[in-house]
Write a protein that holds these residues in place. Sequence first.
Motif, PDB file in Angstrom:
ATOM      1  N   PHE A 111       0.828  -1.207   0.000  1.00  0.00           N
ATOM      2  CA  PHE A 111       0.000   0.000   0.000  1.00  0.00           C
ATOM      3  C   PHE A 111       0.867   1.264   0.000  1.00  0.00           C
ATOM      4  N   ILE A 112       1.878   1.313   0.897  1.00  0.00           N
ATOM      5  CA  ILE A 112       2.732   2.502   0.972  1.00  0.00           C
ATOM      6  C   ILE A 112       3.520   2.688  -0.315  1.00  0.00           C
ATOM      7  N   ASN A 113       3.991   1.600  -0.888  1.00  0.00           N
ATOM      8  CA  ASN A 113       4.726   1.709  -2.143  1.00  0.00           C
ATOM      9  C   ASN A 113       3.824   2.207  -3.265  1.00  0.00           C
ATOM     10  N   ASP A 114       2.544   1.798  -3.247  1.00  0.00           N
ATOM     11  CA  ASP A 114       1.586   2.282  -4.237  1.00  0.00           C
ATOM     12  C   ASP A 114       1.344   3.778  -4.071  1.00  0.00           C
ATOM     13  N   ARG A 115       1.402   4.260  -2.839  1.00  0.00           N
ATOM     14  CA  ARG A 115       1.178   5.683  -2.564  1.00  0.00           C
ATOM     15  C   ARG A 115       2.351   6.543  -3.010  1.00  0.00           C
ATOM     16  N   TYR A 116       3.582   6.077  -2.758  1.00  0.00           N
ATOM     17  CA  TYR A 116       4.742   6.930  -2.989  1.00  0.00           C
ATOM     18  C   TYR A 116       5.607   6.492  -4.162  1.00  0.00           C
ATOM     19  N   GLY A 117       5.641   5.205  -4.480  1.00  0.00           N
ATOM     20  CA  GLY A 117       6.480   4.716  -5.565  1.00  0.00           C
ATOM     21  C   GLY A 117       7.949   4.627  -5.180  1.00  0.00           C
ATOM     22  N   GLY A 118       8.771   4.173  -6.124  1.00  0.00           N
ATOM     23  CA  GLY A 118      10.204   4.048  -5.877  1.00  0.00           C
ATOM     24  C   GLY A 118      10.560   2.703  -5.276  1.00  0.00           C
ATOM     25  N   THR A 119      11.844   2.406  -5.239  1.00  0.00           N
ATOM     26  CA  THR A 119      12.319   1.106  -4.763  1.00  0.00           C
ATOM     27  C   THR A 119      12.619   1.090  -3.263  1.00  0.00           C
ATOM     28  N   PHE A 120      12.772   2.268  -2.657  1.00  0.00           N
ATOM     29  CA  PHE A 120      13.162   2.318  -1.243  1.00  0.00           C
ATOM     30  C   PHE A 120      12.190   1.547  -0.360  1.00  0.00           C
ATOM     31  N   PHE A 121      10.909   1.789  -0.534  1.00  0.00           N
ATOM     32  CA  PHE A 121       9.914   1.172   0.339  1.00  0.00           C
ATOM     33  C   PHE A 121       9.795  -0.334   0.114  1.00  0.00           C
ATOM     34  N   LYS A 122      10.141  -0.794  -1.094  1.00  0.00           N
ATOM     35  CA  LYS A 122      10.085  -2.231  -1.356  1.00  0.00           C
ATOM     36  C   LYS A 122      11.082  -3.003  -0.501  1.00  0.00           C
ATOM     37  N   VAL A 123      12.136  -2.323  -0.077  1.00  0.00           N
ATOM     38  CA  VAL A 123      13.152  -2.962   0.766  1.00  0.00           C
ATOM     39  C   VAL A 123      12.996  -2.552   2.226  1.00  0.00           C
ATOM     40  N   ALA A 124      12.809  -1.254   2.473  1.00  0.00           N
ATOM     41  CA  ALA A 124      12.828  -0.725   3.838  1.00  0.00           C
ATOM     42  C   ALA A 124      11.669  -1.239   4.679  1.00  0.00           C
ATOM     43  N   ILE A 125      10.449  -1.212   4.124  1.00  0.00           N
ATOM     44  CA  ILE A 125       9.291  -1.603   4.928  1.00  0.00           C
ATOM     45  C   ILE A 125       9.322  -3.087   5.276  1.00  0.00           C
ATOM     46  N   PRO A 126       9.619  -4.000   4.337  1.00  0.00           N
ATOM     47  CA  PRO A 126       9.757  -5.403   4.747  1.00  0.00           C
ATOM     48  C   PRO A 126      10.796  -5.604   5.848  1.00  0.00           C
ATOM     49  N   LEU A 127      11.907  -4.865   5.794  1.00  0.00           N
ATOM     50  CA  LEU A 127      12.923  -5.001   6.838  1.00  0.00           C
ATOM     51  C   LEU A 127      12.395  -4.532   8.189  1.00  0.00           C
ATOM     52  N   VAL A 128      11.659  -3.415   8.197  1.00  0.00           N
ATOM     53  CA  VAL A 128      11.059  -2.924   9.443  1.00  0.00           C
ATOM     54  C   VAL A 128      10.097  -3.965  10.006  1.00  0.00           C
ATOM     55  N   ILE A 129       9.266  -4.539   9.133  1.00  0.00           N
ATOM     56  CA  ILE A 129       8.275  -5.519   9.569  1.00  0.00           C
ATOM     57  C   ILE A 129       8.952  -6.791  10.073  1.00  0.00           C
ATOM     58  N   ILE A 130       9.988  -7.232   9.377  1.00  0.00           N
ATOM     59  CA  ILE A 130      10.690  -8.455   9.788  1.00  0.00           C
ATOM     60  C   ILE A 130      11.359  -8.258  11.152  1.00  0.00           C
ATOM     61  N   ILE A 131      12.030  -7.121  11.352  1.00  0.00           N
ATOM     62  CA  ILE A 131      12.699  -6.857  12.634  1.00  0.00           C
ATOM     63  C   ILE A 131      11.677  -6.711  13.762  1.00  0.00           C
ATOM     64  N   GLY A 132      10.654  -5.878  13.537  1.00  0.00           N
ATOM     65  CA  GLY A 132       9.648  -5.640  14.568  1.00  0.00           C
ATOM     66  C   GLY A 132       8.854  -6.884  14.903  1.00  0.00           C
ATOM     67  N   SER A 133       8.442  -7.626  13.884  1.00  0.00           N
ATOM     68  CA  SER A 133       7.654  -8.834  14.121  1.00  0.00           C
ATOM     69  C   SER A 133       8.492  -9.922  14.796  1.00  0.00           C
ATOM     70  N   ALA A 134       9.784  -9.969  14.474  1.00  0.00           N
ATOM     71  CA  ALA A 134      10.662 -10.949  15.129  1.00  0.00           C
ATOM     72  C   ALA A 134      10.766 -10.649  16.624  1.00  0.00           C
ATOM     73  N   MET A 135      10.864  -9.369  16.994  1.00  0.00           N
ATOM     74  CA  MET A 135      10.880  -8.991  18.416  1.00  0.00           C
ATOM     75  C   MET A 135       9.571  -9.399  19.085  1.00  0.00           C
ATOM     76  N   TYR A 136       8.469  -9.161  18.397  1.00  0.00           N
ATOM     77  CA  TYR A 136       7.142  -9.522  18.915  1.00  0.00           C
ATOM     78  C   TYR A 136       7.026 -11.042  19.065  1.00  0.00           C
TER      79      TYR A 136
END
Length: 490
Positions: A111-136
């Motif tokens: 959804f966020i990548n659809d809103r803003y475009g570019g390649t940054f979010f394709k990498v950054a957001i999955p990494l945030v989710i993987i790190i945060g969810s792993a802590m959880y």
Amino acid sequence: MKTVELTIMVAYLLFLVILGLITQQRIAKSNTSIDDYYVAGRNIGTGVNSLAMLAALGSGGSFMAGVGTIWSLGFPFLAWMTVGSIVGFSIASILVAKPLRNSRKFTVSEFINDRYGGTFFKVAIPLVIIIGSAMYLMSQMRAGGLIASYVTGFSYEWGLVIITLVFIFYVSLGGMLAVTWTNILQGFMMIFLILSIVIAGIYHLPVGWPSFLMEATVANPALGVVGATVPVAAYIGAFITWATAVCVTPHLVMRIFTAQNARSAKLSLNISMLIFGLLMLGATLVVVPYVATLEAAALQNYAPDMWLLLIANEFFGPIFMGIITAGIMAAVMSSTDALLLAVSSAFAYDLYKGFFSPEASHKQVLRASVIFTWVVGIAVMLLTLNPPPFLIVLYTAAVGFMVSALFSPLVLGIWWKRSTRKGAVWSLLVGGVSFMILFLGFSMPYNSEILIALPLSLVTMFIISSLGKQPSQEVIRKMDEYHREGTITL
């Protein structure tokens, strides 16, 4: 070994594995397998989704570890956190439910990548989710390991290994379809569990409830005193974390994507919020005072996260304790399975297909998802062999990290048309990085890092977006479509 309790819990776990096998066969035969795997076909009704959302939020921390955490950190700490969770469901139903459901996306990252475009979010957001969810996930796997150890008599380490393998196995088989089906049962079991313990607690009251509560405050003078165990900043941080969490936490947001339509998503959020609040209120006011009746040796030999089981054991015989144990395991599994699926989708759908291999087929994406579910599950299990204390504090920190990084790009991207890609990039970086620096590098009160990281993220978004070029009319038109009533329904 508690033979009766173990038999009942094993029967419950076998049922979940069989359910995973059944859903795997259905997904394999379906023409919309990726929809079934990640968003359960986008056809989950309001009542079912309400139970599933309750199950996703009602984790091992909130229902199992809540009693010990309150006794150790005080009523005010969990009160602020619980009220924040209740407020969070209402905020999410207003701010994100309709746009996210109408977008027909699979994940927050998409959804966020659809809103803003570019390649940054394709990498950054999955990494945030993987790190945060792993802590959880660490907090949930710890709870599962403690329960398995309690009923088997094995060490915590062996209990953790056994229960983690079961978690991973059935989630990797059936995806969101299996998670949704099991969450219905888990939601019912959690309601039954808390009501049973609360009713039993009322029945076994040695004196009137007001006197019993007063006796508990005499045994633990810090129980109801604001700031006696942790600074007030920890209360405020816990409240803000959960008031914003439902908008961005992947395993909760995924339930919005599964709803039949936007209206159903909103109703599900509010119904689950009401049930969750009532259950937590009952458990807090009735069960916590019983900690004062436990023997000192029991309190020393068992972690605080286990004290609810010790209290329940005073009320019920082996058969009913088996059901109670299965109910607590349901609370643990309901969050664990959703988190595992959120992590695997972040890798397989957002990172693998979205960035590395856009032409990957549905089968390849599902295979990558299954493989990564096993990889991350085992990796988190190894980290959980030596976990930090207090499940609630750990998973609230995980949520705080994800909120600090994702709240501004997502929510402002939906409601503020002036939001730009550059603003969102820097907002995510400033929020996520500042939270981790504060969490790892400074000795701050529990969960207070978000009081600095989230405002920094919001201010960064406003300043950089205001100075940049306004988004294109195509982007603005697309976001307007997501806000319209009945834009996309099934």
